[in-house]
Design a protein around this motif. Structure first.
Motif, mmCIF file in Angstrom:
data_model
loop_
_atom_site.group_PDB
_atom_site.id
_atom_site.type_symbol
_atom_site.label_atom_id
_atom_site.label_comp_id
_atom_site.label_asym_id
_atom_site.label_seq_id
_atom_site.Cartn_x
_atom_site.Cartn_y
_atom_site.Cartn_z
ATOM 1 N N THR A 95 0.858 -1.187 0.000
ATOM 2 C CA THR A 95 0.000 0.000 0.000
ATOM 3 C C THR A 95 0.894 1.237 0.000
ATOM 4 O O THR A 95 2.035 1.205 0.460
ATOM 5 N N LEU A 96 0.374 2.332 -0.527
ATOM 6 C CA LEU A 96 1.013 3.646 -0.458
ATOM 7 C C LEU A 96 -0.066 4.668 -0.170
ATOM 8 O O LEU A 96 -1.128 4.660 -0.802
ATOM 9 N N GLU A 97 0.208 5.549 0.771
ATOM 10 C CA GLU A 97 -0.736 6.612 1.075
ATOM 11 C C GLU A 97 0.023 7.818 1.608
ATOM 12 O O GLU A 97 1.199 7.729 1.986
ATOM 13 N N LEU A 98 -0.641 8.938 1.615
ATOM 14 C CA LEU A 98 -0.031 10.168 2.092
ATOM 15 C C LEU A 98 0.257 10.083 3.580
ATOM 16 O O LEU A 98 -0.609 9.693 4.366
ATOM 17 N N ASP A 99 1.461 10.438 3.945
ATOM 18 C CA ASP A 99 1.832 10.548 5.353
ATOM 19 C C ASP A 99 1.839 12.015 5.778
ATOM 20 O O ASP A 99 1.201 12.398 6.753
ATOM 21 N N LYS A 100 2.545 12.856 4.963
ATOM 22 C CA LYS A 100 2.684 14.252 5.360
ATOM 23 C C LYS A 100 3.035 15.101 4.145
ATOM 24 O O LYS A 100 3.819 14.683 3.290
ATOM 25 N N VAL A 101 2.444 16.296 4.061
ATOM 26 C CA VAL A 101 2.851 17.285 3.065
ATOM 27 C C VAL A 101 3.986 18.106 3.664
ATOM 28 O O VAL A 101 3.806 18.772 4.698
ATOM 29 N N LEU A 102 5.149 18.056 3.032
ATOM 30 C CA LEU A 102 6.319 18.758 3.544
ATOM 31 C C LEU A 102 6.428 20.169 2.979
ATOM 32 O O LEU A 102 6.740 21.111 3.700
ATOM 33 N N ALA A 124 7.700 12.003 -2.812
ATOM 34 C CA ALA A 124 7.242 12.305 -4.170
ATOM 35 C C ALA A 124 7.141 13.811 -4.366
ATOM 36 O O ALA A 124 6.845 14.566 -3.427
ATOM 37 N N LEU A 125 7.395 14.241 -5.604
ATOM 38 C CA LEU A 125 7.136 15.603 -6.055
ATOM 39 C C LEU A 125 5.900 15.584 -6.934
ATOM 40 O O LEU A 125 5.749 14.695 -7.783
ATOM 41 N N THR A 126 5.013 16.546 -6.747
ATOM 42 C CA THR A 126 3.782 16.584 -7.528
ATOM 43 C C THR A 126 3.575 17.960 -8.152
ATOM 44 O O THR A 126 4.131 18.971 -7.702
ATOM 45 N N GLU A 127 2.741 17.966 -9.204
ATOM 46 C CA GLU A 127 2.221 19.188 -9.808
ATOM 47 C C GLU A 127 0.693 19.155 -9.710
ATOM 48 O O GLU A 127 0.082 18.083 -9.720
ATOM 49 N N ASN A 128 0.103 20.327 -9.674
ATOM 50 C CA ASN A 128 -1.374 20.443 -9.632
ATOM 51 C C ASN A 128 -2.013 19.578 -8.546
ATOM 52 O O ASN A 128 -2.799 18.700 -8.864
ATOM 53 N N PRO A 129 -1.714 19.771 -7.279
ATOM 54 C CA PRO A 129 -0.948 20.898 -6.748
ATOM 55 C C PRO A 129 0.548 20.597 -6.667
ATOM 56 O O PRO A 129 0.953 19.434 -6.586
ATOM 57 N N ASN A 130 1.355 21.672 -6.683
ATOM 58 C CA ASN A 130 2.792 21.529 -6.469
ATOM 59 C C ASN A 130 3.051 21.159 -5.010
ATOM 60 O O ASN A 130 2.539 21.813 -4.098
ATOM 61 N N SER A 131 3.843 20.106 -4.804
ATOM 62 C CA SER A 131 4.127 19.716 -3.424
ATOM 63 C C SER A 131 5.288 18.741 -3.358
ATOM 64 O O SER A 131 5.626 18.075 -4.340
ATOM 65 N N LEU A 132 5.891 18.685 -2.191
ATOM 66 C CA LEU A 132 6.811 17.615 -1.792
ATOM 67 C C LEU A 132 6.118 16.867 -0.678
ATOM 68 O O LEU A 132 5.744 17.463 0.337
ATOM 69 N N ILE A 133 5.921 15.557 -0.859
ATOM 70 C CA ILE A 133 5.165 14.791 0.130
ATOM 71 C C ILE A 133 5.945 13.558 0.573
ATOM 72 O O ILE A 133 6.769 13.015 -0.161
ATOM 73 N N LEU A 134 5.653 13.148 1.799
ATOM 74 C CA LEU A 134 6.167 11.903 2.369
ATOM 75 C C LEU A 134 5.043 10.878 2.321
ATOM 76 O O LEU A 134 3.902 11.178 2.694
ATOM 77 N N LEU A 135 5.373 9.677 1.847
ATOM 78 C CA LEU A 135 4.383 8.606 1.751
ATOM 79 C C LEU A 135 4.650 7.544 2.812
ATOM 80 O O LEU A 135 5.744 7.475 3.375
ATOM 81 N N LYS A 136 3.664 6.700 3.064
ATOM 82 C CA LYS A 136 3.875 5.578 3.962
ATOM 83 C C LYS A 136 3.320 4.317 3.326
ATOM 84 O O LYS A 136 2.404 4.353 2.505
#
Length: 451
Positions: free
Chosen positions: A14-21, A341-353
């Protein structure tokens, strides 16, 4: 084996959002990233900016000294990677688009990271010829076990380029770390061929990673409308674009009816419809099966992140997560086994778990005495030293971070099974250790974290 490790073996990942950095008001069009340490990473923004981000303090600092870039269309500042010997030479490599006679093209350059400045930045490669369009530059960067620089140069949205050995477009390129051409490149000495080429017949490669134990190169590329591919990249191979494809033109017309031809490679897996894969990382799992490789990859058009499992270079399973969350531009696994991960729309750096036990990167050191790898890292009880290229070492010392020797092992050739040696540290407490291979003439030091 721990209870959590046993459970993970029986479960689908599984992969899911842990935190938006970092969120959209803190970054703009991020493109590539790489880790300097478990706590520190570099990331690019397409506009031409390079940043250092420290996870523990949540601080972002712009790095000066980056090159001028052409930002039209899909161009700009693209990928970033560090040299395998970054701790000593501080080399940072960038891929980016530049303008010139006839349009624009892909360039690769490197500089030395001094505090928050790139010094002595020098272009070491440019793809030829320049083209008038502003799409399909590539370009992902990786290093193999011998410190060769491997990167993608896409076909600039002109299909026939991919089959022409007289140009760099639609190719995987292999160079020495200074930009010179390795003497064993497959097209060195071939009349009319660019000697930098390693493989050809690629469309738009947006993900590339090298397995740190086997040295195998894996890459994925965008198809047109359908036909994205994940490939095992090998020297001199032709990956078929546009002679074979599982996709169609964007207007629905046929490119070719052929999906296979003699002398052209088949993908490990392909996607129809397209997901526009972007970013590719290997997830090393505790107690995974022999010859199994787990990848995480982002998707732009698919707006999701996928986990792809292969065994013996054959597709086993694909799992999709976080659908419609964002356009996933890049994915990386930190040295301590965390997935970002780096994302666009929205722009973000996120940590996954994930529900899997991720052991982090393979520790590797290269130098005049050869190459040595240590894995898994972090380790629960037993790690492996791959010293196939190390000659003449006679001692392995296990030290604490202050350099105090906790254990010393005498080394002889018969202790290595095909260049590999297993060492049990289950009796040591959790923490960071230095693993030092010594001889009278030289030493090689690796870091290992005990869980």
């Amino acid at each position: 084996m721990s209870i959590s490790a046993l459970k993970s073996l029986a479960q689908a990942p599984t992969l899911e959002l842990d935190k938006v950095l970092l969120s959209s008001n803190e970054m703009s069009q991020p493109w590539g990233m790489c880790f300097i340490s478990a706590d520190e990473l570099l990331f690019t923004e397409k506009s031409g900016k390079l940043f250092r981000y420290v996870v523990s303090t949540d601080t972002k600092t712009q790095i000066s000294g980056t090159p001028a870039v052409s930002t039209a269309g899909q161009g700009g500042l693209l990928d970033v990677a560090i040299h395998p010997n970054f701790t000593t030479n501080k080399y940072v490599y960038l891929s980016y688009s530049i303008s010139g006679p006839g349009g624009s093209t892909l360039a690769i350059g490197r500089g030395v990271l001094n505090n928050n400045q790139l010094t002595g930045f020098t272009e070491i490669f440019r793809a030829l010829p320049f083209k008038s369009g502003t799409n399909h530059y590539g370009s992902r960067i990786a290093f193999d076990k011998d410190n060769h620089l491997i990167f993608s140069s896409s076909e600039r949205q002109e299909q026939d380029n991919a089959q022409l050995l007289e140009n760099h477009l639609g190719k995987i390129i292999r160079l020495n770390d200074d930009g010179s051409v390795p003497s064993d490149n497959p097209f060195v000495g071939v009349n009319g061929a660019k000697p930098e080429i390693y493989s050809y017949g690629h469309r738009n490669v947006q993900g590339l990673v090298i397995h740190p134990e086997t040295n195998k190169i894996y890459a994925h590329e965008h198809g047109p409308m359908g036909g994205d591919e994940l490939n095992l990249v090998e020297a001199a191979n032709n990956y078929g674009w546009p002679k074979i494809t599982f996709g169609k033109n964007y207007n629905g017309t046929t490119i070719t009816t052929d999906t296979a031809k003699e002398g052209m490679e088949q993908p490990i897996r392909y996607w129809v419809p397209s997901i526009a894969p972007c970013g590719l990382a290997i997830v090393n799992l505790q107690n995974q099966q022999a010859n199994e490789v787990n990848f995480v990859l982002g998707a732009l058009a698919g707006m999701q992140i996928q986990w792809v499992k292969i065994k013996d270079d054959k597709h086993v399973a694909t799992y999709s997560f976080m659908k419609n969350y964002a356009r996933f531009r890049d994915v990386e696994v930190s040295p301590d086994g965390k997935i970002y991960a780096l994302t666009e729309n929205p722009n973000s750096l996120i940590l996954l778990k994930t529900n899997q036990v991720v052991t982090g990167l393979f520790e590797r050191s290269s130098g005049n005495s050869g190459t040595v790898s240590l894995y898994p890292n972090p380790v629960t009880d037993i790690f492996t030293i791959d010293a196939n290229d190390i000659k003449g070492k006679d001692e392995i010392a296990i030290c604490n971070q202050q350099g105090k020797v906790l254990r010393s092992l005498n080394v002889s050739d018969n202790l290595f099974d095909e260049g590999k040696m297993k060492i049990d540290i289950s009796d040591l407490p959790s923490g960071m250790y230095l693993i030092i291979l010594r001889s009278k003439e030289s030493s090689t030091t690796l870091k290992c974290r005990k869980l």
